[in-house]
Design an enzyme around this catalytic site. Structure first.
Site, PDB file in Angstrom:
ATOM      1  N   ARG A  54       0.693  -1.122   0.029  1.00  0.00           N
ATOM      2  CA  ARG A  54      -0.081   0.026  -0.082  1.00  0.00           C
ATOM      3  C   ARG A  54       0.749   1.175  -0.119  1.00  0.00           C
ATOM      4  O   ARG A  54       1.869   1.285   0.463  1.00  0.00           O
ATOM      5  CB  ARG A  54      -0.784   0.086   1.140  1.00  0.00           C
ATOM      6  N   GLU A 150       9.093   0.380   3.665  1.00  0.00           N
ATOM      7  CA  GLU A 150       9.136  -0.256   4.975  1.00  0.00           C
ATOM      8  C   GLU A 150       8.371  -1.680   4.546  1.00  0.00           C
ATOM      9  O   GLU A 150       7.345  -1.773   4.245  1.00  0.00           O
ATOM     10  CB  GLU A 150       8.105   0.469   6.070  1.00  0.00           C
ATOM     11  N   HIS A 166      -5.711  -2.891  15.034  1.00  0.00           N
ATOM     12  CA  HIS A 166      -5.700  -1.572  14.405  1.00  0.00           C
ATOM     13  C   HIS A 166      -7.297  -0.884  14.086  1.00  0.00           C
ATOM     14  O   HIS A 166      -7.357   0.235  14.458  1.00  0.00           O
ATOM     15  CB  HIS A 166      -5.318  -1.894  12.996  1.00  0.00           C
TER      16      HIS A 166
END
Length: 214
Positions: A54, A150, A166
């Site tokens: 993403r 990342e 989350h």
């Protein structure tokens, strides 16, 4: 909330930046797929279950910049936000996590900038994962851009827990009731125990198969 874009040129720069980060994600995704295929060919086993990627939304980027006291500019975004491009690698067993990290580390064109091992030192919330901040060269028509990505590597159980955590934090805007946080920590311990038992079971199955082939 928006990134500052006062001129048409700034908008063009933003489009180019997103193109570069998207290209970096594609490169690393393809590398991981090739490594997974090679591992299957050599060892008859796939360490990677699936890969998610993403690009961070402009709203999330602005929120992170403001949190650390930076103006919402494209330059600050590039310099100070390390997880604009993110890849999550999901594997079956905890032993696969370090195996995958080593395969990434051994790629000659990938440079590892930083590592955070939340398996050895989990967050107080119970979060576990292995994070690598890397750069990969993106080849444009007129230059090469070393781009930060990342990479998060975790088991299926860790990913299931992290997804739920989350959602809860988003719902409560980071201020979930104490009893819910405590329950999440207990669930994290259960997920870790499941990972431990599944790894032990897999090792036992491998040993049985080895004995059969002798």
């Amino acid at each position: 909330m928006e990134l500052v874009a006062q001129r048409d040129n700034d908008i063009d720069n933003w489009k180019e930046v997103t193109l570069i980060y998207s290209s970096a994600l594609k490169q690393i995704s393809v590398k991981l797929e090739i490594l997974n295929d090679e591992f299957q060919h050599v060892h008859r086993y796939n360490p990677i279950e699936h890969i998610k990627s993403r690009i961070k939304t402009p709203e999330s980027i602005v929120k992170k910049l403001k949190k650390h006291g930076y103006e919402s500019t494209i330059q600050n975004m590039i310099e100070h936000v390390n997880d604009i491009a993110g890849i999550r690698v999901i594997c079956s067993f905890t032993s696969d996590i370090y195996r995958i990290a080593d395969m990434i580390r051994n790629q000659s064109d990938i440079k590892v900038i930083a590592v955070k091992d939340y398996l050895v030192s989990p967050k107080s919330s119970g979060y576990k994962s292995y994070h690598m901040l890397v750069t990969v060269p993106v080849y444009l028509s007129d230059r090469i851009v070393d781009t930060k990505v990342e990479i998060q590597i975790r088991t299926v159980a860790m990913d299931f827990w992290a997804s739920l955590e989350h959602k809860i934090n988003y719902k409560f805007e980071g201020n979930a009731p104490a009893y819910i946080k405590n329950e999440l920590i207990e669930c994290s311990k259960m997920a870790s125990e499941l990972d431990r038992r599944m790894l032990s079971l897999n090792e036992e199955i491998q040993m049985i198969n080895q004995n059969k082939s002798q």
